[in-house]
Enzyme design. Structure first.
Site, PDB file in Angstrom:
ATOM      1  N   TYR A 129       7.320  -5.897  -1.439  1.00 38.38           N
ATOM      2  CA  TYR A 129       8.215  -5.014  -1.606  1.00 38.38           C
ATOM      3  C   TYR A 129       8.595  -4.776  -3.348  1.00 38.38           C
ATOM      4  CZ  TYR A 129      12.610  -2.045  -1.260  1.00 38.38           C
ATOM      5  OH  TYR A 129      13.479  -0.867  -1.308  1.00 38.38           O
ATOM      6  N   TYR A 158       1.486   8.223 -15.338  1.00 41.41           N
ATOM      7  CA  TYR A 158       1.159   9.528 -15.167  1.00 41.41           C
ATOM      8  C   TYR A 158       2.031  10.635 -15.869  1.00 41.41           C
ATOM      9  CZ  TYR A 158      -1.844   9.560 -10.979  1.00 41.41           C
ATOM     10  OH  TYR A 158      -2.820   9.255 -10.303  1.00 41.41           O
ATOM     11  N   LYS A 185       0.988  -1.089   0.037  1.00 44.89           N
ATOM     12  CA  LYS A 185      -0.158  -0.090   0.195  1.00 44.89           C
ATOM     13  C   LYS A 185       0.885   1.260  -0.003  1.00 44.89           C
ATOM     14  CE  LYS A 185      -4.292  -0.170   2.284  1.00 44.89           C
ATOM     15  NZ  LYS A 185      -4.904  -0.509   3.837  1.00 44.89           N
TER      16      LYS A 185
HETATM   17  P1  NAD Z   1      14.419   3.587   5.835  1.00 47.73           P
HETATM   18  O1  NAD Z   1      13.446   2.372   6.385  1.00 47.73           O
HETATM   19  O2  NAD Z   1      15.424   3.948   6.718  1.00 47.73           O
HETATM   20  O3  NAD Z   1      13.440   4.929   5.382  1.00 47.73           O
HETATM   21  C1  NAD Z   1      12.198   4.808   4.884  1.00 47.73           C
HETATM   22  C2  NAD Z   1      11.286   6.046   5.741  1.00 47.73           C
HETATM   23  O4  NAD Z   1      10.215   5.850   5.201  1.00 47.73           O
HETATM   24  C3  NAD Z   1      11.338   5.877   7.158  1.00 47.73           C
HETATM   25  O5  NAD Z   1      11.608   7.090   7.682  1.00 47.73           O
HETATM   26  C4  NAD Z   1       9.759   5.377   7.290  1.00 47.73           C
HETATM   27  O6  NAD Z   1       9.311   5.651   8.714  1.00 47.73           O
HETATM   28  C5  NAD Z   1       9.255   6.144   6.129  1.00 47.73           C
HETATM   29  N1  NAD Z   1       7.863   5.514   5.937  1.00 47.73           N
HETATM   30  C6  NAD Z   1       7.705   4.001   5.836  1.00 47.73           C
HETATM   31  N2  NAD Z   1       6.250   4.095   5.307  1.00 47.73           N
HETATM   32  C7  NAD Z   1       5.811   5.046   5.210  1.00 47.73           C
HETATM   33  C8  NAD Z   1       4.570   5.602   4.939  1.00 47.73           C
HETATM   34  N3  NAD Z   1       3.336   4.731   4.631  1.00 47.73           N
HETATM   35  N4  NAD Z   1       4.266   6.909   5.041  1.00 47.73           N
HETATM   36  C9  NAD Z   1       5.393   7.920   5.488  1.00 47.73           C
HETATM   37  N5  NAD Z   1       6.584   7.459   5.776  1.00 47.73           N
HETATM   38  C10 NAD Z   1       6.798   6.119   5.643  1.00 47.73           C
HETATM   39  O7  NAD Z   1      15.020   3.142   4.407  1.00 47.73           O
HETATM   40  P2  NAD Z   1      15.931   3.821   3.267  1.00 47.73           P
HETATM   41  O8  NAD Z   1      16.972   2.853   3.277  1.00 47.73           O
HETATM   42  O9  NAD Z   1      16.407   5.177   3.807  1.00 47.73           O
HETATM   43  O10 NAD Z   1      15.136   3.784   2.033  1.00 47.73           O
HETATM   44  C11 NAD Z   1      14.474   5.015   1.506  1.00 47.73           C
HETATM   45  C12 NAD Z   1      14.057   4.700   0.035  1.00 47.73           C
HETATM   46  O11 NAD Z   1      14.988   4.059  -0.806  1.00 47.73           O
HETATM   47  C13 NAD Z   1      12.721   3.754   0.153  1.00 47.73           C
HETATM   48  O12 NAD Z   1      11.895   3.845  -0.506  1.00 47.73           O
HETATM   49  C14 NAD Z   1      13.480   2.367  -0.365  1.00 47.73           C
HETATM   50  O13 NAD Z   1      12.678   1.407  -0.988  1.00 47.73           O
HETATM   51  C15 NAD Z   1      14.537   2.936  -1.229  1.00 47.73           C
HETATM   52  N6  NAD Z   1      15.809   2.271  -1.533  1.00 47.73           N
HETATM   53  C16 NAD Z   1      16.708   2.101  -0.506  1.00 47.73           C
HETATM   54  C17 NAD Z   1      17.833   1.143  -0.727  1.00 47.73           C
HETATM   55  C18 NAD Z   1      19.073   1.124   0.315  1.00 47.73           C
HETATM   56  O14 NAD Z   1      19.897   0.111  -0.129  1.00 47.73           O
HETATM   57  N7  NAD Z   1      19.081   1.844   1.510  1.00 47.73           N
HETATM   58  C19 NAD Z   1      17.782   0.493  -1.844  1.00 47.73           C
HETATM   59  C20 NAD Z   1      16.878   0.459  -2.898  1.00 47.73           C
HETATM   60  C21 NAD Z   1      15.855   1.458  -2.719  1.00 47.73           C
END
Ligand code: NAD
Ligand code: UDP
Length: 321
Positions: A146, A160, A92
Site C-alpha cells: 500500500y 506525467y 498493481k
Molecule cells: P474503500 O475501500 O472504501 O474504497 C476504495 C474503492 O476502490 C472501493 O469501492 C473498491 O471497490 C474500489 N477499488 C479497489 N480496487 C479497485 C480496482 N482495481 N479497480 C477499480 N476499483 C477498485 O476506501 P476509502 O477509505 O473510500 O478510500 C478511498 C481512497 O482514499 C483510496 O485510494 C485510499 O487509499 C485513499 N485514502 C483513504 C483514507 C481513509 O482514511 N479513508 C486515508 C488515506 C487515503
C-alpha cells in the site's frame, strides 16, 4: 461554473460515494467506476435515478477511456485487512491504476487528482507531518504494498506533469471515517463502533497508546473538491486531515461513552510496522485552499457515524431473522 463530466474511480467505496454525491449536487455529470472489491452498490444506489450519474464496473488495472474534464483517482483498498489480502493486486491497483488514469487524462486533457495517503510518511519520526517530510517507510513489510504503491503513484503523477504537461493534483489523506464505511472494513473506527453496538469486546491492538488523527468525511470532501478546483499551478502534495490527535484507548473510551455500551477492552498483538503516531500539519491546505480546515470534531463525527452503523446493523438483523 458549467456542468463538467467527472470520472470518480473507486466511486462505490466509502470516500468515493460521498464525492459522487457532492459532485452531482453541484450540477456535474459523474461517471462512477468501481470493481466492487471493497465498495458496494448500496453506497450509491440512491444516485442511480439521476440521469447525470453513470455506473461502470471496471478495474483500473486495465485501460479505460471516456471524454471527461476531471478525474478523481480514488480506487484502492484502504483498510490494512483488505489491502493485505492480495498485496500484489494492491500495488498493481496503485501503480497500473495511476498509469492508466494518467494516460486517459493526458489523452483527453483532463485534470486529475490522486488520493494519496499519510501512509507515505510511514512510521514517522517527524511529528506532526508536513508535506516536506520524506517519510520512514519499510519497503519490504506488510504495509509496503500500500505505502510504496501510493508513493510510486505520486512519482508517476509528478512525472506525467513535468514530462507531459498533465494537470495534476495530489492530496495526502489522513485517517478519515464516516457513514458508508463497510461494517467489515477492519479499520479502527468502524471496528470499535460495530463492536460497541453489538456488545462485543473492543479489540485494542498493542497497548493502545499509538495515536491517529481522525477526520470526518465531509471535511475531507470539502478539501478535496477545493483542491481539484484550485489554481493549476498548485499541484500539491497537500495534507488533508484533522490535527486533533487521540490514542486508540481514548478513541475506544469515547465510542463506548457515546454508544452507552459496556463492551470490554481486550488487547491483541500489534501488527507489524504499525505507525506509533500520526498527525497532519495542515498549514499548506489552510493557505492554499481558501482557509480550509476541518469543522467537525471527533464526538460530533462519531455520533453521526454511530447512527449510520446502528441503521446498517438493524437492517442486517431484520434480514437475518
Ligand atoms: P474503500 O475501500 O472504501 O474504497 C476504495 C474503492 O476502490 C472501493 O469501492 C473498491 O471497490 C474500489 N477499488 C479497489 N480496487 C479497485 C480496482 N482495481 N479497480 C477499480 N476499483 C477498485 O476506501 P476509502 O477509505 O473510500 O478510500 C478511498 C481512497 O482514499 C483510496 O485510494 C485510499 O487509499 C485513499 N485514502 C483513504 C483514507 C481513509 O482514511 N479513508 C486515508 C488515506 C487515503
Ligand atoms: N486498531 C486497533 N483495533 C482495531 C483496528 C485497528 O487497535 O480493531 C489500531 C491499529 O493497530 C492502528 C490504529 O488502530 O494502530 C489505526 O488502524 P487503522 O487500520 O484504522 O488505520 P491505519 O492508520 O493503521 O492505516
Amino acid at each position: 461554473m458549467g456542468r463538467k463530466r467527472i470520472l470518480v474511480t473507486g466511486g462505490a467505496g466509502f470516500i468515493g460515494s460521498h464525492l459522487c454525491e457532492r459532485l452531482l449536487k453541484e450540477g456535474n455529470e459523474v461517471i462512477c467506476l468501481d470493481n466492487y472489491f471493497t465498495g458496494t452498490k448500496d453506497n450509491i444506489i440512491h444516485l442511480l435515478d439521476d440521469p447525470y450519474f453513470e455506473l461502470v464496473r471496471h478495474d483500473v488495472t486495465h485501460a479505460y477511456f471516456a471524454e471527461v474534464d476531471q478525474v478523481y483517482n480514488m480506487a484502492c483498498p484502504a483498510s490494512p485487512v483488505h489491502y493485505q489480502y492480495n498485496p500484489i493486486k494492491t500495488i498493481k491497483t496503485s501503480v497500473m491504476g495511476a498509469i492508466n488514469m494518467l494516460g486517459l487524462a493526458k489523452r483527453v486533457k483532463a485534470r486529475i487528482l490522486q488520493a494519496s495517503t499519510s501512509e507515505v510518511y510511514g512510521d514517522p519520526d517527524v511529528h506532526p507531518q508536513p508535506e516536506s517530510y520524506w517519510g520512514n517507510v519499510n519497503p519490504i513489510g506488510m504495509r509496503s504494498c500500500y505505502d510504496e504503491g501510493k508513493r510510486c503513484a505520486e512519482t508517476l503523477f509528478m512525472d506525467y506533469h513535468t514530462s507531459n504537461n498533465v494537470e495534476i493534483k495530489i492530496i495526502r489523506i489522513f485517517n478519515t471515517y464516516g457513514p458508508n464505511m463497510n461494517p467489515d472494513d477492519g479499520r479502527v473506527v468502524s471496528n470499535f463502533i460495530v463492536q460497541a453496538l453489538k456488545g462485543e469486546d473492543i479489540t485494542i491492538y498493542g497497548d493502545g497508546t499509538q495515536t491517529r488523527s481522525f477526520q470526518y468525511v465531509d471535511d475531507l470532501i470539502e478539501g478535496t473538491v477545493r483542491m481539484m478546483n484550485s489554481p493549476k499551478e498548485f499541484i500539491g502534495p497537500v495534507n488533508l486531515g484533522n490535527p486533533n490527535e487521540f490514542t486508540m484507548l481514548e478513541l475506544a473510551e469515547t465510542i463506548l461513552d457515546l454508544v452507552g455500551s459496556s463492551s470490554k477492552l481486550v488487547h491483541l498483538p500489534l501488527p507489524q510496522d504499525d505507525p506509533k503516531q500520526r498527525r497532519p500539519d495542515i498549514s499548506l491546505a489552510k493557505e492554499k485552499l481558501g482557509g480550509w480546515e476541518p469543522n467537525i470534531q471527533l464526538r460530533e463525527g462519531l455520533t453521526k457515524t454511530i447512527e449510520y452503523f446502528d441503521g446498517v446493523l438493524s437492517d442486517k438483523r431484520k434480514v437475518d431473522v
